[in-house]
Enzyme design. Structure first.
Site, PDB file in Angstrom:
ATOM      1  N   ASP A 182       0.869  -1.186   0.000  1.00 46.76           N
ATOM      2  CA  ASP A 182       0.000   0.000   0.000  1.00 46.76           C
ATOM      3  C   ASP A 182       0.900   1.229   0.000  1.00 46.76           C
ATOM      4  OD1 ASP A 182      -3.258   0.274   0.748  1.00 46.76           O
ATOM      5  OD2 ASP A 182      -2.087   2.107   1.013  1.00 46.76           O
ATOM      6  N   ARG A 217     -16.703   3.206  -3.242  1.00 50.69           N
ATOM      7  CA  ARG A 217     -17.850   4.124  -3.363  1.00 50.69           C
ATOM      8  C   ARG A 217     -18.300   4.636  -2.008  1.00 50.69           C
ATOM      9  NH1 ARG A 217     -22.837   1.570  -6.319  1.00 50.69           N
ATOM     10  NH2 ARG A 217     -22.043  -0.514  -5.854  1.00 50.69           N
ATOM     11  N   ASN A 271      -9.543   6.387  -9.973  1.00 55.45           N
ATOM     12  CA  ASN A 271      -8.993   5.028  -9.932  1.00 55.45           C
ATOM     13  C   ASN A 271      -8.180   4.674 -11.182  1.00 55.45           C
ATOM     14  OD1 ASN A 271      -9.926   4.723  -7.392  1.00 55.45           O
ATOM     15  ND2 ASN A 271     -11.517   3.234  -7.857  1.00 55.45           N
ATOM     16  N   SER A 280     -10.446  -3.580  -8.302  1.00 50.33           N
ATOM     17  CA  SER A 280     -10.783  -2.153  -8.217  1.00 50.33           C
ATOM     18  C   SER A 280     -11.896  -1.761  -9.192  1.00 50.33           C
ATOM     19  CB  SER A 280      -9.546  -1.297  -8.534  1.00 50.33           C
ATOM     20  OG  SER A 280      -8.393  -1.795  -7.905  1.00 50.33           O
ATOM     21  N   ASN A 281     -12.726  -0.842  -8.766  1.00 52.77           N
ATOM     22  CA  ASN A 281     -13.828  -0.342  -9.592  1.00 52.77           C
ATOM     23  C   ASN A 281     -13.465   0.957 -10.304  1.00 52.77           C
ATOM     24  OD1 ASN A 281     -16.067  -2.061  -9.510  1.00 52.77           O
ATOM     25  ND2 ASN A 281     -16.549  -1.438  -7.405  1.00 52.77           N
ATOM     26  N   HIS A 311     -19.873  -5.239 -14.560  1.00 53.02           N
ATOM     27  CA  HIS A 311     -20.100  -5.127 -13.112  1.00 53.02           C
ATOM     28  C   HIS A 311     -20.688  -3.751 -12.822  1.00 53.02           C
ATOM     29  CE1 HIS A 311     -19.647  -5.937  -8.904  1.00 53.02           C
ATOM     30  NE2 HIS A 311     -18.757  -4.985  -8.714  1.00 53.02           N
TER      31      HIS A 311
HETATM   32  O1  TXD Z   1     -16.421  -7.076  -6.702  1.00 50.52           O
HETATM   33  C1  TXD Z   1     -15.718  -6.124  -6.876  1.00 50.52           C
HETATM   34  N1  TXD Z   1     -14.933  -6.052  -7.949  1.00 50.52           N
HETATM   35  C2  TXD Z   1     -15.711  -5.031  -5.891  1.00 50.52           C
HETATM   36  C3  TXD Z   1     -14.783  -3.949  -6.064  1.00 50.52           C
HETATM   37  C4  TXD Z   1     -16.559  -5.073  -4.762  1.00 50.52           C
HETATM   38  C5  TXD Z   1     -16.445  -4.115  -3.799  1.00 50.52           C
HETATM   39  C6  TXD Z   1     -15.491  -3.010  -3.867  1.00 50.52           C
HETATM   40  N2  TXD Z   1     -14.740  -2.984  -5.061  1.00 50.52           N
HETATM   41  C7  TXD Z   1     -13.696  -1.975  -5.258  1.00 50.52           C
HETATM   42  O2  TXD Z   1     -12.465  -2.447  -4.722  1.00 50.52           O
HETATM   43  C8  TXD Z   1     -13.899  -0.645  -4.587  1.00 50.52           C
HETATM   44  O3  TXD Z   1     -14.813   0.152  -5.297  1.00 50.52           O
HETATM   45  C9  TXD Z   1     -12.486  -0.087  -4.627  1.00 50.52           C
HETATM   46  O4  TXD Z   1     -12.219   0.477  -5.898  1.00 50.52           O
HETATM   47  C10 TXD Z   1     -11.602  -1.318  -4.435  1.00 50.52           C
HETATM   48  C11 TXD Z   1     -10.985  -1.457  -3.062  1.00 50.52           C
HETATM   49  O5  TXD Z   1     -11.982  -1.493  -2.085  1.00 50.52           O
HETATM   50  P1  TXD Z   1     -11.596  -1.417  -0.528  1.00 50.52           P
HETATM   51  O6  TXD Z   1     -12.868  -1.512   0.230  1.00 50.52           O
HETATM   52  O7  TXD Z   1     -10.488  -2.352  -0.212  1.00 50.52           O
HETATM   53  O8  TXD Z   1     -11.067   0.096  -0.442  1.00 50.52           O
HETATM   54  P2  TXD Z   1     -10.084   0.749   0.645  1.00 50.52           P
HETATM   55  O9  TXD Z   1     -10.302   0.150   1.983  1.00 50.52           O
HETATM   56  O10 TXD Z   1     -10.210   2.225   0.513  1.00 50.52           O
HETATM   57  O11 TXD Z   1      -8.632   0.298   0.164  1.00 50.52           O
HETATM   58  C12 TXD Z   1      -8.055   0.792  -0.989  1.00 50.52           C
HETATM   59  C13 TXD Z   1      -6.590   0.930  -0.692  1.00 50.52           C
HETATM   60  C14 TXD Z   1      -6.267   1.937   0.406  1.00 50.52           C
HETATM   61  O12 TXD Z   1      -5.567   1.316   1.472  1.00 50.52           O
HETATM   62  C15 TXD Z   1      -5.391   2.974  -0.295  1.00 50.52           C
HETATM   63  O13 TXD Z   1      -4.342   3.487   0.524  1.00 50.52           O
HETATM   64  C16 TXD Z   1      -4.842   2.159  -1.441  1.00 50.52           C
HETATM   65  O14 TXD Z   1      -5.926   1.364  -1.885  1.00 50.52           O
HETATM   66  N3  TXD Z   1      -4.309   2.977  -2.511  1.00 50.52           N
HETATM   67  C17 TXD Z   1      -3.247   2.604  -3.228  1.00 50.52           C
HETATM   68  N4  TXD Z   1      -2.516   1.499  -3.185  1.00 50.52           N
HETATM   69  C18 TXD Z   1      -1.482   1.431  -4.024  1.00 50.52           C
HETATM   70  N5  TXD Z   1      -1.178   2.392  -4.907  1.00 50.52           N
HETATM   71  C19 TXD Z   1      -1.902   3.507  -4.995  1.00 50.52           C
HETATM   72  N6  TXD Z   1      -1.601   4.461  -5.872  1.00 50.52           N
HETATM   73  C20 TXD Z   1      -2.986   3.645  -4.121  1.00 50.52           C
HETATM   74  N7  TXD Z   1      -3.903   4.602  -3.928  1.00 50.52           N
HETATM   75  C21 TXD Z   1      -4.710   4.179  -2.945  1.00 50.52           C
END
Ligand code: TXD
Length: 321
Positions: free
Chosen positions: A34, A83, A96, A120-121, A176
């Site tokens: 992360d 979201r 994203n 990711s969405n 999706h």
């Molecule tokens: O079924 C599906 N495909 C989905 C997808 C179902 C539910 C949610 N879905 C999507 O997954 C949601 O819309 C998000 O786009 C992702 C991740 O969901 P999550 O609930 O895990 O989100 P968080 O808790 O905010 O975690 C995202 C992490 C967070 O720790 C940020 O610091 C990190 O992403 N982040 C990054 N990591 C690496 N590199 C970069 N640039 C970066 N930016 C943010």
């Protein structure tokens, strides 16, 4: 022989649950990446400290350095924003896509032989972008959506019919988004059509149709239902479990037939787009698309969903990705 290496890019809600599931199921060693300092290190330390209690052996590393992705067999990407209430998945596109660009460049550099599962969405666009930037063959870049959407549909059918969800098979295809396509005709309980069971339950074909339509609608809106309850983010337990089912099929070459976001080369009459369809998942990733005939109504709904994906990709291209 060493253990398989599974890297998770994004150490938020889904990334955390993914790490714990991989450890508990002993699927392989884990790198949790992360950009937030301390977050992946803290989560992995916390999970590993349960290893004596749960009895698992796993090497787990939390990191802010992409170099740690080196040698990954599988990379699961959840990096990006989730979201908030009132947002559609597509509202996440710009922010994203920027994140995915950086992530994919690093996956390309440090894990060039990996199979990538994108979560990711907006999912269909993020998978498309990830493949474009990595340049990996299409069978090595897939997306998770259909396993979860199908599990939601099966859960609602099981509740309605009062049977174990383990005996329910139900499949959701398409993009999706709100246009996803639950396939009612093949939904069944141990092979018995779910519609027939509903007709018997209500002794009324019209009422059975209405009830099924409500289950279909709840399935399409299921992600939003969780978002509205949580208020601070979106579903994370079930998306993590779903991606694990896909990763396990790949790692163990199970050749399970799971609905996944895969690249279509003419299958289902779609050319050059990533869409949710049944796929054989094995050690080569998406090894085969399983085609079957859609009836008229399903075809219209599927086309509508494919069009939504096409519009999303066009928007992404307009934004310069
Ligand atoms: O079924 C599906 N495909 C989905 C997808 C179902 C539910 C949610 N879905 C999507 O997954 C949601 O819309 C998000 O786009 C992702 C991740 O969901 P999550 O609930 O895990 O989100 P968080 O808790 O905010 O975690 C995202 C992490 C967070 O720790 C940020 O610091 C990190 O992403 N982040 C990054 N990591 C690496 N590199 C970069 N640039 C970066 N930016 C943010």
């Amino acid at each position: 022989m060493g253990r398989k290496k599974i890297s998770l890019v994004g150490g938020g809600q889904i990334g955390g649950v993914l790490s714990q599931l991989i450890a508990q199921k002993q699927l392989g060693d884990v790198v949790l990446f992360d950009i937030v300092e301390g977050l992946p290190q803290g989560k992995t330390l916390d999970i590993v400290e349960a290893s004596r209690v749960d009895g698992f052996d796993v090497n787990m590393k939390g990191t802010n350095d992409y170099k740690d992705l080196e040698g990954s067999d599988i990379v699961i990407i959840t990096a990006g924003l989730p979201r908030k209430p009132g947002m559609s998945r597509d509202d996440l596109l710009t922010v994203n896509a920027n994140i995915m660009k950086t992530v994919a460049e690093n996956v390309k550099q440090y894990a060039p032989n990996s199979i990538v599962i994108v979560i990711s969405n907006p999912l269909d666009a993020m998978v498309t972008l990830c493949q474009k930037i990595t340049g990996f063959p299409h069978n090595r870049v897939i997306g998770q959506a259909g396993v979860l959407d199908s599990s939601r549909f099966a859960t609602f059918i099981a509740w309605e019919l009062g049977v174990s969800v383990k005996d329910v098979n139900a499949m959701v295809l398409g993009g999706h988004g709100d246009t996803m396509v639950p396939i009612v005709r093949y939904a069944n309980v141990n092979g018995i059509p779910a519609m027939e069971l509903l007709e018997r339950k209500y002794n009324n074909a019209e009422k059975a149709k209405e009830v099924m339509a409500a289950l279909v609608n709840r399935t399409k809106m299921a992600g939003g239902e969780v978002v509205n309850l949580l208020k601070t983010g979106s579903a994370f337990y079930s998306p993590a479990s779903s991606a694990i089912a896909m990763a396990k099929s790949i790692l163990y070459d199970e050749k399970r037939v799971l609905p996944a976001c895969a690249y279509l080369n003419g299958e289902f009459n779609v050319n050059g787009y990533y869409v949710g369809v049944p796929v054989v998942l094995g050690s080569n990733g998406a090894e085969k698309i399983i085609e079957f005939k859609l009836d008229n109504e399903e075809q219209i709904a599927f086309n509508n969903s494919v069009n939504a994906v096409k519009n999303l990709i066009a928007d992404m291209e307009r934004l310069g990705f």
